[in-house]
Design a protein around this motif. Structure first.
Motif, PDB file in Angstrom:
ATOM      1  N   UNK A 119       0.835  -1.208   0.000  1.00 12.98           N
ATOM      2  CA  UNK A 119       0.000   0.000   0.000  1.00 12.98           C
ATOM      3  C   UNK A 119       0.867   1.254   0.000  1.00 12.98           C
ATOM      4  N   UNK A 120       2.016   1.194   0.670  1.00 20.58           N
ATOM      5  CA  UNK A 120       2.974   2.306   0.595  1.00 20.58           C
ATOM      6  C   UNK A 120       3.378   2.557  -0.850  1.00 20.58           C
ATOM      7  N   UNK A 121       3.686   1.484  -1.561  1.00 16.93           N
ATOM      8  CA  UNK A 121       4.078   1.583  -2.962  1.00 16.93           C
ATOM      9  C   UNK A 121       2.913   2.092  -3.807  1.00 16.93           C
ATOM     10  N   UNK A 122       1.682   1.662  -3.460  1.00 15.25           N
ATOM     11  CA  UNK A 122       0.487   2.083  -4.216  1.00 15.25           C
ATOM     12  C   UNK A 122       0.270   3.581  -4.120  1.00 15.25           C
ATOM     13  N   UNK A 123       0.437   4.138  -2.931  1.00 12.81           N
ATOM     14  CA  UNK A 123       0.191   5.569  -2.732  1.00 12.81           C
ATOM     15  C   UNK A 123       1.374   6.444  -3.149  1.00 12.81           C
ATOM     16  N   UNK A 124       2.478   5.811  -3.500  1.00 14.24           N
ATOM     17  CA  UNK A 124       3.697   6.568  -3.786  1.00 14.24           C
ATOM     18  C   UNK A 124       3.557   7.467  -5.011  1.00 14.24           C
ATOM     19  N   UNK A 144     -13.562 -10.955  20.856  1.00  9.39           N
ATOM     20  CA  UNK A 144     -14.245 -10.504  19.636  1.00  9.39           C
ATOM     21  C   UNK A 144     -14.087  -9.002  19.410  1.00  9.39           C
ATOM     22  N   UNK A 145     -14.456  -8.191  20.396  1.00  2.00           N
ATOM     23  CA  UNK A 145     -14.412  -6.733  20.225  1.00  2.00           C
ATOM     24  C   UNK A 145     -12.990  -6.243  20.017  1.00  2.00           C
ATOM     25  N   UNK A 146     -12.064  -6.781  20.801  1.00  2.00           N
ATOM     26  CA  UNK A 146     -10.667  -6.342  20.682  1.00  2.00           C
ATOM     27  C   UNK A 146     -10.096  -6.712  19.318  1.00  2.00           C
ATOM     28  N   UNK A 147     -10.425  -7.909  18.829  1.00  2.00           N
ATOM     29  CA  UNK A 147      -9.913  -8.317  17.510  1.00  2.00           C
ATOM     30  C   UNK A 147     -10.509  -7.460  16.404  1.00  2.00           C
ATOM     31  N   UNK A 148     -11.786  -7.084  16.523  1.00  2.00           N
ATOM     32  CA  UNK A 148     -12.414  -6.201  15.533  1.00  2.00           C
ATOM     33  C   UNK A 148     -11.754  -4.831  15.547  1.00  2.00           C
ATOM     34  N   UNK A 149     -11.539  -4.284  16.746  1.00  3.02           N
ATOM     35  CA  UNK A 149     -10.891  -2.974  16.880  1.00  3.02           C
ATOM     36  C   UNK A 149      -9.456  -3.014  16.356  1.00  3.02           C
ATOM     37  N   UNK A 150      -8.731  -4.068  16.716  1.00  2.00           N
ATOM     38  CA  UNK A 150      -7.335  -4.179  16.280  1.00  2.00           C
ATOM     39  C   UNK A 150      -7.246  -4.296  14.764  1.00  2.00           C
ATOM     40  N   UNK A 151      -8.115  -5.118  14.169  1.00  2.00           N
ATOM     41  CA  UNK A 151      -8.116  -5.269  12.713  1.00  2.00           C
ATOM     42  C   UNK A 151      -8.492  -3.955  12.031  1.00  2.00           C
ATOM     43  N   UNK A 152      -9.427  -3.222  12.627  1.00  2.00           N
ATOM     44  CA  UNK A 152      -9.841  -1.930  12.065  1.00  2.00           C
ATOM     45  C   UNK A 152      -8.697  -0.928  12.115  1.00  2.00           C
ATOM     46  N   UNK A 153      -7.958  -0.915  13.218  1.00  4.50           N
ATOM     47  CA  UNK A 153      -6.809  -0.017  13.349  1.00  4.50           C
ATOM     48  C   UNK A 153      -5.715  -0.383  12.353  1.00  4.50           C
ATOM     49  N   UNK A 154      -5.489  -1.670  12.176  1.00  6.29           N
ATOM     50  CA  UNK A 154      -4.479  -2.108  11.203  1.00  6.29           C
ATOM     51  C   UNK A 154      -4.904  -1.753   9.784  1.00  6.29           C
ATOM     52  N   UNK A 155      -6.188  -1.927   9.490  1.00  3.94           N
ATOM     53  CA  UNK A 155      -6.728  -1.552   8.177  1.00  3.94           C
ATOM     54  C   UNK A 155      -6.558  -0.049   7.944  1.00  3.94           C
ATOM     55  N   UNK A 156      -6.856   0.729   8.979  1.00  3.45           N
ATOM     56  CA  UNK A 156      -6.704   2.188   8.867  1.00  3.45           C
ATOM     57  C   UNK A 156      -5.232   2.572   8.718  1.00  3.45           C
ATOM     58  N   UNK A 157      -4.351   1.809   9.371  1.00  3.47           N
ATOM     59  CA  UNK A 157      -2.930   2.191   9.404  1.00  3.47           C
ATOM     60  C   UNK A 157      -2.284   2.215   8.025  1.00  3.47           C
ATOM     61  N   UNK A 201      -3.569   3.204   5.382  1.00  6.83           N
ATOM     62  CA  UNK A 201      -4.034   4.390   4.660  1.00  6.83           C
ATOM     63  C   UNK A 201      -3.263   5.651   5.064  1.00  6.83           C
ATOM     64  N   UNK A 202      -2.382   5.514   6.051  1.00 14.85           N
ATOM     65  CA  UNK A 202      -1.537   6.642   6.449  1.00 14.85           C
ATOM     66  C   UNK A 202      -0.708   7.126   5.268  1.00 14.85           C
ATOM     67  N   UNK A 203      -0.322   6.192   4.391  1.00 13.45           N
ATOM     68  CA  UNK A 203       0.552   6.541   3.269  1.00 13.45           C
ATOM     69  C   UNK A 203      -0.134   7.442   2.248  1.00 13.45           C
ATOM     70  N   UNK A 204      -1.455   7.597   2.365  1.00 12.64           N
ATOM     71  CA  UNK A 204      -2.163   8.535   1.490  1.00 12.64           C
ATOM     72  C   UNK A 204      -1.883   9.977   1.887  1.00 12.64           C
ATOM     73  N   UNK A 205      -1.428  10.172   3.132  1.00 11.74           N
ATOM     74  CA  UNK A 205      -1.194  11.515   3.638  1.00 11.74           C
ATOM     75  C   UNK A 205      -2.451  12.220   4.072  1.00 11.74           C
ATOM     76  N   UNK A 206      -3.562  11.478   4.203  1.00 14.52           N
ATOM     77  CA  UNK A 206      -4.845  12.088   4.550  1.00 14.52           C
ATOM     78  C   UNK A 206      -5.414  11.485   5.830  1.00 14.52           C
ATOM     79  N   UNK A 207      -5.576  12.329   6.855  1.00 19.44           N
ATOM     80  CA  UNK A 207      -6.202  11.871   8.088  1.00 19.44           C
ATOM     81  C   UNK A 207      -7.655  11.481   7.835  1.00 19.44           C
ATOM     82  N   UNK A 208      -8.323  12.190   6.926  1.00 21.82           N
ATOM     83  CA  UNK A 208      -9.708  11.869   6.591  1.00 21.82           C
ATOM     84  C   UNK A 208      -9.840  10.427   6.102  1.00 21.82           C
ATOM     85  N   UNK A 209      -8.921  10.011   5.243  1.00 19.59           N
ATOM     86  CA  UNK A 209      -8.991   8.656   4.697  1.00 19.59           C
ATOM     87  C   UNK A 209      -8.679   7.617   5.773  1.00 19.59           C
ATOM     88  N   UNK A 210      -7.731   7.928   6.643  1.00 19.81           N
ATOM     89  CA  UNK A 210      -7.399   7.022   7.747  1.00 19.81           C
ATOM     90  C   UNK A 210      -8.608   6.837   8.655  1.00 19.81           C
TER      91      UNK A 210
END
Length: 204
Positions: free
Chosen positions: A22-27, A139-152, A154-163
């Motif tokens: 994803x880093x390479x994708x947003x580059x 269950x809840x912790x794994x959902x939250x952790x996966x969501x945070x990893x999924x969001x992470x 998107x940091x390479x887009x440079x947009x907090x909105x997208x994250x």
């Protein structure tokens, strides 16, 4: 529990591969859709080699719940957009840049959005990462952790909105996957959401 996650090398390697791809994708914005599509195909293959995904909903149920949840998620984003606009918060410039840089514009890119991007993200982040985390966490912790990893990634887009958008949508799809145990359902939900937000009623 946390130690076991770091010892789960398939999970760790998968997340590292996702970040690199994803880093390479947003580059380079000019070739974003080429690299992003290829990256998600690689992640689909990686996830599929790690085990089966859940599919416990009937065709009618996953189409119905997938379509309804995708539409409801779009409504949440639409309400959020108009709330921020009503509060006169400075976000429109950033949102317009996101659409300009990363929204599909060619026919093949729309096909990639529906047939590669949405399924690929769900196969990898919910079908592999979240499911793998659920072996070590509740269950809840794994959902939250996966969501945070999924969001992470998107940091390479440079947009907090997208994250932030990725975290919210990832949490919703994670809850759906845990609730219905159906990968087709979350893929349909993701596709409907993408069609609404990129094609039918963009938030611009």
């Amino acid at each position: 529990m946390i130690k076991n996650i770091f010892l789960d090398m398939r999970l760790v390697i998968g997340i590292l591969i996702a970040h690199l791809l994803i880093l390479f994708s947003f580059h380079d914005k000019a070739i974003f859709w080429y690299i992003f599509s290829g990256s998600l195909l690689i992640l689909i293959v990686y996830a599929m080699f790690q085990g089966d995904v859940d599919d416990k909903a009937s065709f009618i149920k996953y189409i119905f719940f997938g379509a309804i949840s995708g539409l409801l998620l779009y409504v949440v984003f639409w309400l959020g957009y108009h709330t921020l606009d009503f509060l006169h918060l400075p976000f429109k410039k950033g949102l317009n840049k996101l659409y300009k840089w990363f929204a599909p514009s060619l026919f093949w890119q729309y096909l990639a959005l529906v047939f590669v991007a949405a399924p690929g993200e769900e196969f990898f982040w919910r079908g592999f990462v979240q499911k793998r985390l659920s072996k070590h966490l509740g269950a809840i912790v794994s959902i939250l952790a996966a969501s945070l990893l999924y969001a992470s990634v998107h940091i390479y887009s440079g947009s907090f909105l997208l994250v932030f958008a990725a975290f919210v949508s990832g949490f919703v799809w994670g809850c759906l996957y845990f609730w219905k145990k159906s990968m087709p359902l979350v893929i349909v939900s993701h596709i409907i959401f993408d069609i609404m937000i990129f094609i039918i009623f963009p938030l611009q």
